[in-house]
Design an enzyme around this catalytic site. Sequence first.
Site: not given
Ligand code: BG6
Length: 475
Positions: A169-170, A232
Site C-alpha cells: 500500500d504505497h 490507503h
Molecule cells: C492510487 C489510486 O492507489 O493512488 C489512484 O489508484 C490515486 O486513483 C493514487 O490517484 C493516489 O496516490 P498519491 O500517492 O498520488 O496520493
Amino acid sequence: IRKAQTLILFGATGDLSRRMLLPSLCALDADDLLPPDLEIIGTARSELSDGEFRDFAREAIEQFLPADRVGGMAEFLNRLRYTQLDVTTPEGYAELAEKVGDDRDIAIFLSTAPSLFKPTIEGLASHGLADAHSRICLEKPLGTDLESSCAINDAVAAAFSEERIFRIDHYLGKETVQNLIALRFANILFEPLWNAQHIDHVQITVGETVGLESRVDFYDGAGALRDMVQNHMLQLLALVAMEPPSSFDAGAVRDEKVKVLRALRKLKSDESVTGQYRGGASNGEIVPGYDEELGKDSDTETFVALKAHIDNWRWQGVPFYLRTGKRLPERVTEIIVNFRCVPHSIFPDARLKPNRLVIGIQPEENITLSLMAKVPGIEHEGMTLREVPLDIRMPDAFTGKHKRIAYERLLLDLINGDQTLFVRRDEVEAQWKWIDAIRAGWEAEGKTPKTYNAGSWGPSAAIALAERDGVSWHE
Ligand code: BG6
C-alpha cells in the site's frame, strides 16, 4: 529473510514501473542503498533486448526522477536485464530461471493485472522460482471484493508463506505516514489524550485534482470507495486508531492495525455519501465531466464521504469522517485530530476553539497543533484570545533531506525483507469485509452518486454529513 540478490519485475514496461519503480530503484542506487550485487531482471510481453530495456529505463528515469537524484545512471542501468515472458505460457519461465541462476535470494514484484497473478505464481513455482529463497510483492488492486481478494491470496499462499508475501500500500511508504507512528509512540504528550475522553472526532481527507486520467477501464470498475478507501484511507485510519504496539516490528504493528480494522462498525445508510463530478472550471481550466471522459453513462462514484466508528473502548462515540474524490479543488492528504473543548472556560468573553492536530501528508509534509493564545496588548480589558499554530514543517526541520518517492522505502524494505510497512492478509480481508458491507448497503437501497461540480469539495450532502453533527470539514 536475507537480502535479495535478484529483483524480478513483472510488468516491467508498464506504467508503474516507468513512473515509480525504475526511478525509485535508480534513486536508491544513487544513494548506495542497494546491495552491491543486486541484479534487476525486467519481464513483460514485448520483445526487447537488454539494451532496449535499459533505454526504456533511462527515459523513464530522465522523465520521472529529478536530475539531482539520478547519480551514476550507467552503473544503475548495468544492473538491468530483460526477459520476454508471456505469463500465461510456460516457455518464458525457463529462460527467466536460467537468467536468475542458482542459489540466489530473489524478490519478485508483480505489477501486472491481478488476473495474471495465479498463472504467474504457478509458472514461477514450476520453475523453482517460488522456493524458500524467494519472496513476492503484490501491487494493488488485490481483488474487487472479499471473495476475489481471498482467491488472489489463496493463489499466492499456494506457493509462498505469509512471511514471504509483501502486499504494497504505497501510502505506507510516505514519510509523514510513518511519522504518524513516531509522533504517537515517541512522544508522551499525545497518548494520554488519544481517546474518546479528549478527542471529539477525526477527519481524514484525500483530495485529488485529477480526473479519470487514462485509467478508464480500471477506474470505472472500481470507484473511489474501492480505489482509495479500502486500502490507503483505512491504513491511515488504522495507524491513527491502533493501540501502542509492543515494538516496531511487522508482527506487532500489524496485530494492532488489524484489531482496529475488525472493530469498524457497519455503516448506517445515512453515514455515506457518494458523488460523481460533472464538467466545469477546475483549477483554472475547463474540464469534462466523468461521463464525458468515460464516453458513457456510469454509476461509478468518483467521490465518497463516510462517517465511520470504531467499536472499542478507546474510540467509543468518536466519529472518523473520511472523504476522498477526484476533481476536488486541491491535491491534499491530511489527518485532522480534533480535541474536545476545555471542560470549563474561565474566559467568558472569548470563544475558545478546541485544539486541533493537523498531520499534513501531501503536498506539504507538516504537523500543526493549533492552540489558543493571548493576543498581545493591553488595550482590552481581560484577555483576548486567538488560535495560533505550533508548526513543524518537515523540510525545514530536517534540511538537506530530499523528498523520496514512497516506493523507494518500500522497494528497499522488500529487498531487505522487512514486512513492517506491508499489509498482511488478515488486514486486507478485514478491509474488504467492511467495504463490501458498504457496497451491499448501497445496492440494497439503490444509492447512486450525486453530482458535484469539478473543482468543488463534492456534493452538498457530504458537507451536511459532517454539519449535522456540528462538525465542519477542515479546509
Ligand atoms: C492510487 C489510486 O492507489 O493512488 C489512484 O489508484 C490515486 O486513483 C493514487 O490517484 C493516489 O496516490 P498519491 O500517492 O498520488 O496520493
